[in-house]
Design an enzyme around this catalytic site. Structure first.
Site, PDB file in Angstrom:
ATOM      1  CE  LYS A 246      -3.801  -2.378   2.319  1.00  0.00           C
ATOM      2  NZ  LYS A 246      -4.658  -2.484   3.524  1.00  0.00           N
ATOM      3  CB  THR A 247       3.857   1.991  -1.794  1.00  0.00           C
ATOM      4  OG1 THR A 247       3.640   1.224  -2.988  1.00  0.00           O
ATOM      5  CG2 THR A 247       4.523   1.112  -0.742  1.00  0.00           C
TER       6      THR A 247
END
Length: 286
Positions: A137-138
């Protein structure tokens, strides 16, 4: 530190594209006040307490605009710094200093924010066996920087991308038909060096995953009592990872369930920046 080879192979393109995003044709403001090239210096000042990360990337943003620029500092990534600290001085063509300022600061602020938040979380697990992991989740096109920042902050990287490991989540299980079938298909397809991790949400699913021979079992969005029962059920036959609804306040109680790993998306998707300024730009005689 991101070494020179890694920087050129894996990182330069990201920084160049970010500079292109900020300069579509020219830097009108800089060209208006600096019609000719001239050497100068500017001071990097920290405006908040935090953990430093991204100094190499900060410097690289200027070097891509002026290969003779340099950044002088006695600090390194991972150092704790306080508000008002002079971190260092960057030297180079004033045009490059002005044009690269925002890009360089954006990377430094974002990476330092992630390192700072990760350090706070990692401190909660100090001395315990449970390992803190990040997730995918970047921010788009920021993954190499954000994953590096997690490591600097004391966390551990989960898989880097979809090519990096087998993680069968609920929709993969739905596509395959069952947990058992998904694991069987992954065993048949994936290289033998790959471990197989699978997501579970109930104790029945945990039991099925163990019997199917999963290497790592993710305990997704379980409360602490259920996780403790799951770890007891698994009994060392697979590694365990807690995921979902992980907060700093929960970390010690999660570790007390006996899980091997705890993954936290907030490290990269919710970390606030640490603010820095590039100030006191002056011409030099160089």
């Amino acid at each position: 530190m991101i070494n020179g080879v890694t920087m050129k192979i894996n990182v330069d393109d990201y920084i160049i594209n970010t500079l292109k995003e900020d300069i579509t044709s020219e830097d009108v403001s800089t060209n208006a006040v600096m019609p000719e090239n001239r050497q100068g210096r500017a001071e990097l000042i920290c405006k908040q307490n935090g953990v430093l990360c991204g100094l190499d990337v900060f410097e690289r943003a200027f070097k891509l605009l002026d290969e003779n620029s340099r950044f002088e500092t006695e600090f390194k990534d991972g150092d704790r710094v306080e508000k008002g600290t002079l971190i260092g001085v960057v030297y180079g063509d004033i045009k490059a200093l002005l044009t690269g300022e925002r890009t360089a600061l954006n990377y430094l602020q974002r990476m330092s924010g992630i390192a700072t938040m990760t350090r706070e979380y990692a401190d909660e697990l100090e001395g315990l066996k449970t390992v803190l992991l990040d997730t995918r989740k970047t921010t788009p096109n920021m993954r190499p920087f954000e994953k590096h920042a997690v490591k600097v902050g004391g966390g551990t990287n989960h898989r880097y991308n979809l090519s990096d490991g087998v993680l069968l989540k609920d929709n993969h299980i739905g596509a395959a038909g069952s947990i058992t079938k998904a694991i069987e298909m992954a065993r048949d397809y994936a290289p033998f060096v790959r471990k197989i991790e699978i997501e579970t949400e109930t104790l029945d699913q945990v039991k099925e995953a163990v019997e199917a021979g999963a290497d790592i079992i993710m305990l997704d969005n379980m409360d602490n009592e259920t996780m403790k029962k799951a770890v007891e059920l698994i009994n060392g036959r697979a590694q365990t990872e807690c995921s979902g609804n992980v907060t700093k306040e929960r970390l010690k109680s999660i570790a007390a369930t006996g899980v091997d790993f705890v993954s936290c998306g907030a490290l990269t998707h919710s970390a606030p920046i640490i603010d820095f300024s590039l100030k006191n730009l002056k011409p030099t005689e160089e």
